[in-house]
Design an enzyme around this catalytic site. Sequence first.
Site, PDB file in Angstrom:
ATOM      1  N   LYS A   1       0.862  -1.183   0.000  1.00  0.00           N
ATOM      2  CA  LYS A   1       0.000   0.000   0.000  1.00  0.00           C
ATOM      3  C   LYS A   1       0.897   1.231   0.000  1.00  0.00           C
ATOM      4  O   LYS A   1       1.429   1.611   1.034  1.00  0.00           O
ATOM      5  CB  LYS A   1      -0.917   0.053   1.226  1.00  0.00           C
TER       6      LYS A   1
ATOM      7  N   GLY B   1      -4.861   0.032   5.114  1.00  0.00           N
ATOM      8  CA  GLY B   1      -3.782  -0.221   6.064  1.00  0.00           C
ATOM      9  C   GLY B   1      -4.223  -1.051   7.243  1.00  0.00           C
ATOM     10  O   GLY B   1      -3.526  -1.989   7.670  1.00  0.00           O
TER      11      GLY B   1
ATOM     12  N   GLU C   1       9.676   1.670  10.880  1.00  0.00           N
ATOM     13  CA  GLU C   1      10.633   2.776  10.783  1.00  0.00           C
ATOM     14  C   GLU C   1       9.799   4.030  10.916  1.00  0.00           C
ATOM     15  O   GLU C   1       9.005   4.365  10.041  1.00  0.00           O
ATOM     16  CB  GLU C   1      11.392   2.727   9.452  1.00  0.00           C
TER      17      GLU C   1
ATOM     18  N   CYS D   1      12.718  11.712   7.678  1.00  0.00           N
ATOM     19  CA  CYS D   1      12.614  11.317   9.082  1.00  0.00           C
ATOM     20  C   CYS D   1      13.955  11.379   9.800  1.00  0.00           C
ATOM     21  O   CYS D   1      14.002  11.504  11.023  1.00  0.00           O
ATOM     22  CB  CYS D   1      12.014   9.925   9.195  1.00  0.00           C
TER      23      CYS D   1
ATOM     24  N   GLU E   1       8.567  16.223  16.149  1.00  0.00           N
ATOM     25  CA  GLU E   1       9.002  16.123  14.764  1.00  0.00           C
ATOM     26  C   GLU E   1       8.136  17.070  13.920  1.00  0.00           C
ATOM     27  O   GLU E   1       6.923  16.899  13.829  1.00  0.00           O
ATOM     28  CB  GLU E   1       8.868  14.689  14.244  1.00  0.00           C
TER      29      GLU E   1
END
Length: 478
Positions: free
Chosen positions: A173, A210, A248, A282, A382
């Site tokens: 996906k 998902g 990750e 990231c 982040e």
Amino acid sequence: MLHTRQFYIDGQWVDPLDQGEANTLDVIDPSTASAFEKIALGSAADVDRAVAAARRAFPAYSETTIAQRIDLLQAILDVYRKRYDDMVHAISREMGAPLQYANDAQAWTGVAHLETMIRTLDTFEFESMKNGILIRKEAVGVCGLITPWNWPALQITTKVAPALAAGCTMVLKPSELAPLSGLIFAEILHEAGVPAGVFNLVNGEGRTVGEAMSCHPDIDMMSFTGSTRAGVQVAKAAADTVKRVHQELGGKSANLILEDADLKQAVMRGARACFDNSGQSCDAPTRMFVPRAREAEALTYAKEAAEALKVGPASAEGIDLGPVISEGQFDKIQRLIGVGIEEGATLVAGGAGRPDGLKDGYFVRPTVFGKVTPDMTIAREEIFGPVLSILAYDSEDDAIAMANDSLYGLAGYIQSGSIEHAREVARRLRTGTIYLNYADYNPDAPFGGFKQSGNGREYGEFGLEDFLEIKGVVGYEG
């Protein structure tokens, strides 16, 4: 013409089970904030079809020889090179990477990781003996792969290539925000002769496709790259079926500029590394630590680096930074820039709003904050945009402690005039990958994080290992 309204299942392009207009999604060009394509969105039933195809294909594909898998990966690489320009333009249009960057970095990573996996597979030992026991590494099974929008070719190849090398079958996906590169990749695999059912693609949203993949009883492993929040949801959905979950996730990577570094070079290169890909990496070095006695000087260099960058539409000539991916991401970045100012950080460069002359599109001004303290939101969350936070330290121990004081531990950067000094500091950082003196990107280096940056590793032999189960055959030698 791309199969934007179809999915790739069992070796062919098929229509979604529900073809209603409500089950489509506009693909937005972030340089214009306008739709330029539309994709079909899948359902749990479409996932069932794809998983069933992968399950049927697994017994035969998992028994293929290493030589056969190397030949298959080489065929994929050959077709990828033939379709390289298509991949470049798709990535640039769908996620806003300037064309030169899409060519030199984004699409190139697909070549790099296919080449690395071919080389890895050629020397990898799937069987070994230990005290009369045969230790055998076998494919984990049917894998669900969920990839993000910020590095489409990179993330797809670093999951699909090791899965194929291991003997796994899979359902991919891609991100619904940047789906066209995934469709091109499916066409590449089809032309390369990947057997029917080994690779399947279903487009859709995380809350539908998902989730259906994550909780599916016939998927043996989920490999997910994305936000920590979404990674937690994948892990929770996968828990009931006790499948392996590789993640990750997010990062807030520290860049330690030690006292013996060339400050100007280290700061300017570090700022540019933070802003690359419009800050949408990231592992971007978003927290820069500088000696307190030279803080003012460092801010001057960072300001110079930020103001030298040209922001504009991805298709324009001479552009350093394109837009960020979406309106939602733009709004988040703007909010966090405002929070930085409210909490007392010094705005050194950039700030809220679009760069001058850019009225449409999701463009963000390269932003530098100084006088940042470890408790500030911009030092902890982040941001995923071109925003650099500079923190001052009084001692090396202080810098290392602040660098490690994070929920994340994906990457770290160390700048020093002495490689021995840099190596010593590297041992003390709690992070998955460390780059000394801006070392070049290396697709053989293990990639993944400590703490809430995830678990497992990607790239080269480390990525291959994550798609393998270990079997011990006791008494093998009689």
